[in-house]
Design an enzyme around this catalytic site. Sequence first.
Site, PDB file in Angstrom:
ATOM      1  N   LEU A   1       0.806  -1.225   0.000  1.00 44.23           N
ATOM      2  CA  LEU A   1       0.000   0.000   0.000  1.00 44.23           C
ATOM      3  C   LEU A   1       0.843   1.280   0.000  1.00 44.23           C
ATOM      4  CD1 LEU A   1      -2.750   1.343   0.054  1.00 44.23           C
ATOM      5  CD2 LEU A   1      -2.754   1.129   2.544  1.00 44.23           C
ATOM      6  N   HIS A   2       0.645   2.084  -1.032  1.00 41.94           N
ATOM      7  CA  HIS A   2       1.364   3.358  -1.111  1.00 41.94           C
ATOM      8  C   HIS A   2       0.625   4.359  -1.968  1.00 41.94           C
ATOM      9  CE1 HIS A   2       2.556   1.239  -4.776  1.00 41.94           C
ATOM     10  NE2 HIS A   2       2.915   2.418  -5.291  1.00 41.94           N
TER      11      HIS A   2
END
Lengths: 399, 436
Positions: free
Chosen positions: B237-238
């Site tokens: 997740l980014h």
Amino acid sequence: MEKSQLGLIEQSFNVKYSDGVREALDELPDSFTITDPSIYGHPIVYASWGFLEVFGYSKNEVIGRNGRVFQGPKTNRRSVMAIREAIREERGIQISLLNYRKDGTPFWMLFHMCPVYSEKDGRVVHFLGVQVPILRRRKSLGGGIGRKGGVCHDGGNCREAVYRCCRREVCSNSIMGVDRAVSVDSVAGLDHTDVDVEGPCEASDQEKTKAIVIVNNIMSVLANYSELRGRLVNDKRCCQSVTSLLSSSLTISFGRIKQSFVLTDAQLPDMPIVYASDAFLKLTGFLRHEVLGRNCRFLSGEDTDRGTQLQIKQCIQKEQPCTVHILNYRKDGTPFWNFLHISPIRSASGKVAYFVGIQIEDTSEARGKQGLNPEMRHRSVVAAVKVAVRGWSMGASTS
Amino acid sequence: MMLKIKRVPTLVSNFQKDEDEIGARGVGCGRNCLRNCCLPGSKLPLYAFKNLSYGKFVADETMEPPVDFLESLLLGEWEDRQQKGLFRYDVTACETKVIPGEYGFIAQLNEGRHLKKRPTEFRVDKVLQPFDGSKFNFTKVGQEELLFQFEASDEDEVQLYPDAPIDAEKSPSVVAINVSPIEYGHVLLIPKVLECLPQRIDRDSFLLALHMAVEAANPYFRLGYNSLGAFATINHLHFQAYYLAVQFPIEKAPTQKISVTGARVKISEMLNYPVRGLVFEGGNTLEDLANVVSDCCICLQENNIPYNVLISDSGKRIFLLPQCYAEKQALGEVSPELLDTQVNPAVWEISGHMVLKRKEDYEGATEANAWRLLAEVSLSEVRFQEVTALIFEAIGLSVEENEHAPEGSPEDLDVTPPQPMEEIDGLSTHTTMVPV
């Protein structure tokens, strides 16, 4: 507001126009403001009586603030961005905008903004913003216009609605009488409890024309009073030849940086200073016009180390950043230790166009402070300048 | 059938190379990474934002940061990494321009970003995939690539702790550099990095990203998100973010209001832009806005619809763009000319910022070319309306019908027949005299 800021605002007006300009502008019945992009925060430096009446503020509450304080939760963000973009590109814009009075009630107005140029060097010295209240009519429901089909770019897209500020002939056709009849009084008479803030609000052609006429009127007042000062302002940029000219969008971006720094032009002989921050002037005691156009070496003096100066010179030649402690002198001759960082700044073409020099006075107390350390302050300023110059030169590089 | 495309992944970290390229040195695994081998005793500046509303850090003059606080920290740390040579190239040396035209698409020539490497296969038909610890993820980056920790403050004001420990128990959210930046200040926001969340939006993470946009307090600092299948290459997740001080074309697109939620979040549809999408604005609180957008994202990912998100205007406007380019590409439906440009239409490209790898594409860049590429990214009108209906159902809304909503006539649309000009002497002729 700080005293120094108020002083700048006074100056912004007084050095460009002769006495009596405020009185002459005060005579005009319309709602308008004049802002100065070269001062931190791009504040309002003049607000007309009509403006104060429409918005319900006193003069003191308005001067020194940015125009965005009149926007509110329902103001169309795309329109706000379009105005920001017009300022950045130093061009005129005419756009419907939902604004808020002091008492929080919203109302629609046609906002017409245009740059005021200095005839001397083509710089944008002010932005003029005229607010023409839009008298709402019920919209017809425009039946049958397809979602994609009938799209008109009005509102956010500025192209259609942008007018260059007009010619003098237009101004000379006096339409003052007409304006007086419709402007402030009609607004005061509007029932503003029931404003449809949601829907779009398209100004009528009449309102659009009216805004242009008002702009012309004000421009001719400004031109007259600047003529007497010998610094003519104009509605058109007259001399394009000034290569070291910094646009007001850059000046606005730089104005945000609260730190002593100068920008020098790497393309011009002897790399003259093209921008000096307020903090730089405060630190060194010089006035802006005393430093612009000069090479930074005037800060050095008798006891400045030659080796350090050489080191700076070599870094500049190699287009590399450098950090030094150097003994500099203020205007009054007092020396100070300058923790100086210099870095090349590339334009959008990828080539080194400027150097930025950031001065931090080296005192033991500055070292002991909390917050960002001096090295980090140096780099923050370099970075902010890089972002501003790159963005600004992107449009310029294509021409 | 499994849909795959081949592409050369972009290196976002210097540690994203084949494992054997990195030799062991020093303590731990030798990379000073974020895993148990290297983490104990590590420190990283911590920026804690005021939790409730937007507030400014106030201090005496000498302590005041040069620009707004988060911007000073982010840019200062980024420039520091630049001077330390951590990036693969100096992005400010990459030529860039605004393409002439109505929208002002932005083109950048970036010959250094592209790896001379053989393409890897990416699965594009599954928006949600489980986290795979054996692949590259952000716990493997070197700590020198991290800029600071970012979290909500317990205090009533913004706090900066220059030497905060990295507390593995709290699983901090961190901001890291992208070593292949597409603009100055290109960073990655990795929520709860040690929790190893896969690339999928949840309410808390999205709110964190929105907070970052607000804290940065600069309309030219935007955050973006790519789902898997919409050109995310790392399943950890980014969000991405960078500075670019011009208006993006997508920000200029006209919009039409289609609904307002109970919490007063206004939802509009973009008009006259090559990629169809929804725009979210307003809301009683920042959290309301974040919740509506993240609920829509959750709906899309659960329905396996790839999408991109742009957080613009300091968090005041959010664009949500479902897309189908990768699927078309995998099915062989994209023309070879478009594929040849090797432009991967992720969130930045969709927003109008085109990073081009070949000089001929840069020099020949036109608005029509950009438009043609982005038109391929968009869902069809029919599919878009289906997807919108799906989203609205998920968040319990209905599309306002124009005929039932006289107050909500389409925003920014001129559906009014031209108003008859009221005659005022001396006025009507002026328009034509104005030089345009």
